[in-house]
Design a protein around this motif. Structure first.
Motif, PDB file in Angstrom:
ATOM      1  N   LEU A 170       1.339   6.660  -6.885  1.00 48.33           N
ATOM      2  CA  LEU A 170       0.233   7.552  -7.264  1.00 48.33           C
ATOM      3  C   LEU A 170       0.594   9.015  -7.003  1.00 48.33           C
ATOM      4  O   LEU A 170       0.253   9.905  -7.796  1.00 48.33           O
ATOM      5  N   GLU A 171       1.290   9.266  -5.908  1.00 49.60           N
ATOM      6  CA  GLU A 171       1.710  10.632  -5.593  1.00 49.60           C
ATOM      7  C   GLU A 171       2.686  11.151  -6.661  1.00 49.60           C
ATOM      8  O   GLU A 171       2.568  12.273  -7.130  1.00 49.60           O
TER       9      GLU A 171
ATOM     10  N   ASP B 136       0.803   4.039  -2.907  1.00 52.93           N
ATOM     11  CA  ASP B 136       0.527   5.445  -2.597  1.00 52.93           C
ATOM     12  C   ASP B 136       1.646   6.350  -3.105  1.00 52.93           C
ATOM     13  O   ASP B 136       1.388   7.419  -3.666  1.00 52.93           O
ATOM     14  N   SER B 137       2.874   5.930  -2.930  1.00 49.77           N
ATOM     15  CA  SER B 137       4.010   6.724  -3.406  1.00 49.77           C
ATOM     16  C   SER B 137       4.017   6.830  -4.918  1.00 49.77           C
ATOM     17  O   SER B 137       4.325   7.891  -5.485  1.00 49.77           O
TER      18      SER B 137
ATOM     19  N   GLU C  88       0.829  -1.202   0.000  1.00 51.38           N
ATOM     20  CA  GLU C  88       0.000   0.000   0.000  1.00 51.38           C
ATOM     21  C   GLU C  88       0.864   1.254   0.000  1.00 51.38           C
ATOM     22  O   GLU C  88       0.562   2.226  -0.701  1.00 51.38           O
ATOM     23  N   ARG C  89       1.933   1.246   0.761  1.00 45.80           N
ATOM     24  CA  ARG C  89       2.830   2.409   0.813  1.00 45.80           C
ATOM     25  C   ARG C  89       3.486   2.632  -0.555  1.00 45.80           C
ATOM     26  O   ARG C  89       3.593   3.764  -1.017  1.00 45.80           O
TER      27      ARG C  89
END
Length: 107
Positions: A99-100, A96-97, A92-93
């Motif tokens: 996508l950021e 998220d990174s 997940e991390r």
């Protein structure tokens, strides 16, 4: 690849181009490729000037090669965890990174 020589016209610098081996064999040299004698009267010694920008790049390269901002203790811990199979990946991390980063690049 063309090399521009300041102070020489393109025609005169083109006539001076040749293989490195040809240039070296025509120049007398002493130990370690250094000139055997100092230039004769009326001849100029070859000089090289490195730009301030190139000097700054060289300094930054030397500074970053020391450790490059790498935490070697953390690298050793992660390497040991990977080798013994205890390293946990947080999917997940990572997602998220990614996508950021995509949102930063997409704008």
């Amino acid at each position: 690849m063309a090399i521009d020589f300041p102070g020489l016209s393109p025609a005169s610098s083109a006539g001076n181009r040749g293989k490195v081996s040809d240039q070296q064999s025509s120049t007398p040299s002493g130990a370690a490729g250094q000139p055997a004698t100092t230039p004769e009267r009326g001849e100029r010694a070859d000089t090289v000037r490195i730009s301030d920008t190139a000097q700054a790049l060289q300094r930054s390269s030397v500074d970053s090669s020391d450790n490059g901002g790498v935490d070697s203790d953390r690298v050793a811990r992660i390497r040991a965890a990977i080798e013994d199979g205890s390293y946990q990946i947080n999917n997940e991390r990572i997602a998220d990174s990614m996508l950021e980063l995509d949102s930063l690049l997409g704008e």
